[in-house]
Write a protein that holds these residues in place. Sequence first.
Motif, short mmCIF file in Angstrom:
data_model
loop_
_atom_site.label_atom_id
_atom_site.label_comp_id
_atom_site.label_asym_id
_atom_site.label_seq_id
_atom_site.Cartn_x
_atom_site.Cartn_y
_atom_site.Cartn_z
N GLN A 50 79.10 -14.13 50.93
CA GLN A 50 77.88 -14.91 50.73
C GLN A 50 77.08 -14.36 49.55
OE1 GLN A 50 77.11 -17.79 52.55
NE2 GLN A 50 75.79 -17.99 50.77
N GLY A 51 77.00 -13.05 49.42
CA GLY A 51 76.29 -12.45 48.28
C GLY A 51 76.94 -12.80 46.95
N TRP A 52 78.26 -12.69 46.89
CA TRP A 52 78.98 -13.05 45.66
C TRP A 52 78.78 -14.53 45.34
CZ3 TRP A 52 83.95 -10.37 47.73
CH2 TRP A 52 83.85 -8.99 47.54
N LYS A 53 78.85 -15.36 46.37
CA LYS A 53 78.70 -16.81 46.17
C LYS A 53 77.29 -17.13 45.66
CE LYS A 53 79.57 -21.22 48.32
NZ LYS A 53 80.33 -21.89 49.34
N ASN A 54 76.28 -16.47 46.21
CA ASN A 54 74.91 -16.70 45.76
C ASN A 54 74.73 -16.32 44.30
OD1 ASN A 54 74.27 -17.55 48.34
ND2 ASN A 54 73.18 -15.67 48.90
N TYR A 55 75.39 -15.25 43.88
CA TYR A 55 75.21 -14.78 42.50
C TYR A 55 76.14 -15.50 41.52
CZ TYR A 55 74.37 -11.68 38.58
OH TYR A 55 74.02 -11.20 37.34
N TYR A 56 77.41 -15.57 41.85
CA TYR A 56 78.40 -16.08 40.90
C TYR A 56 78.69 -17.57 41.04
CZ TYR A 56 79.40 -11.22 39.89
OH TYR A 56 79.29 -9.90 39.51
N GLY A 57 78.31 -18.17 42.14
CA GLY A 57 78.68 -19.56 42.39
C GLY A 57 77.67 -20.59 41.93
N LEU A 58 76.77 -20.21 41.03
CA LEU A 58 75.74 -21.14 40.58
C LEU A 58 76.30 -22.23 39.65
CD1 LEU A 58 72.84 -18.60 39.94
CD2 LEU A 58 73.20 -20.07 41.92
N ASP A 59 77.35 -21.93 38.93
CA ASP A 59 77.95 -22.89 38.01
C ASP A 59 79.27 -23.35 38.62
OD1 ASP A 59 79.13 -24.25 35.88
OD2 ASP A 59 78.38 -22.84 34.38
N SER A 60 79.46 -24.65 38.79
CA SER A 60 80.69 -25.16 39.40
C SER A 60 81.92 -24.77 38.59
CB SER A 60 80.63 -26.68 39.55
OG SER A 60 80.50 -27.30 38.29
N PHE A 61 81.74 -24.46 37.32
CA PHE A 61 82.84 -24.02 36.47
C PHE A 61 83.42 -22.70 36.99
CE2 PHE A 61 84.64 -22.01 32.65
CZ PHE A 61 85.45 -23.03 32.20
N ALA A 62 82.59 -21.90 37.68
CA ALA A 62 83.01 -20.59 38.19
C ALA A 62 83.98 -20.71 39.35
CB ALA A 62 81.79 -19.78 38.61
N ASP A 63 84.08 -21.90 39.99
CA ASP A 63 84.97 -22.07 41.14
C ASP A 63 86.41 -21.69 40.82
OD1 ASP A 63 82.99 -22.80 42.85
OD2 ASP A 63 83.56 -24.92 42.99
N LYS A 64 86.84 -21.96 39.61
CA LYS A 64 88.20 -21.62 39.19
C LYS A 64 88.45 -20.11 39.34
CE LYS A 64 90.01 -21.32 34.65
NZ LYS A 64 90.11 -21.88 33.31
N PHE A 65 87.45 -19.32 39.04
CA PHE A 65 87.56 -17.87 39.12
C PHE A 65 87.34 -17.38 40.56
CE2 PHE A 65 86.43 -19.12 34.90
CZ PHE A 65 87.31 -18.40 34.12
N LEU A 66 86.41 -18.01 41.26
CA LEU A 66 86.12 -17.62 42.64
C LEU A 66 87.29 -17.96 43.57
CD1 LEU A 66 82.35 -18.61 42.83
CD2 LEU A 66 83.35 -16.37 42.36
N ASN A 67 88.05 -19.01 43.24
CA ASN A 67 89.26 -19.33 44.00
C ASN A 67 90.25 -18.17 43.97
OD1 ASN A 67 89.17 -21.83 45.34
ND2 ASN A 67 89.35 -22.92 43.39
N LYS A 68 90.31 -17.47 42.86
CA LYS A 68 91.21 -16.31 42.74
C LYS A 68 90.80 -15.21 43.72
CE LYS A 68 92.39 -17.19 37.93
NZ LYS A 68 92.39 -16.70 36.57
N ILE A 69 89.51 -15.01 43.89
CA ILE A 69 89.04 -14.00 44.84
C ILE A 69 89.28 -14.47 46.27
CG2 ILE A 69 87.04 -12.67 45.64
CD1 ILE A 69 88.10 -11.84 42.86
N ASP A 70 89.07 -15.76 46.54
CA ASP A 70 89.39 -16.30 47.87
C ASP A 70 90.85 -16.04 48.20
OD1 ASP A 70 86.92 -17.30 48.71
OD2 ASP A 70 87.24 -19.26 47.77
#
Length: 178
Positions: free
Chosen positions: A117-137
């Motif tokens: 949740q903390g990472w999502k609050n900080y890094y997930g503000l731009d939908s473009f970041a989902d490509k990178f956050l998917n890698k962490i998921d």
Amino acid sequence: MRYADDLVILCKTKEQALRAIDVLKTVFGKLELEMNKTKSKLFNLWGEEQGFDFLGMHHRKIPKILKGNKEVSILRSYPSKKAMKNMRQKVKEVTEPRDRLFWTMNRMVEEFNPKIQGWKNYYGLDSFADKFLNKIDWYIRKRLTLFWNKKRNRRNKHSKSRQAAIAAQLAGLKKLAS
């Protein structure tokens, strides 16, 4: 007392940027502060192909196609390589210790969810970041599969990933990407 020691100034022209630097130096002088010349740089974001890292985010121009095939460049932000590496390291620190094999999947998910949740609050503000956050998921699911299989003494530690994913989902594991 608190100090702001990180800042980015965006200007339209080089002349404006140089003027802004002079103003900053004047303000810093009055505050008895000094600009770190080794860390400071003047960067033409719109003239370069690469971007810059700032506070764990990589900022760069990305082309976007609008209606009528008109191409514009917009500023996008996503986790920097260093931030991604740090996230993977933190995931590994949670799942790796042998004494955690006594934990249930629910306990493991309880440990992960606040971090996610903390990472999502900080890094997930731009939908473009989902490509990178998917890698962490994906990495979290991979580490949870390793945990699941080690806990059950399975020889092939990468098998039964579906079972581990279902167990994590039932335990309420959050996702970084939208």
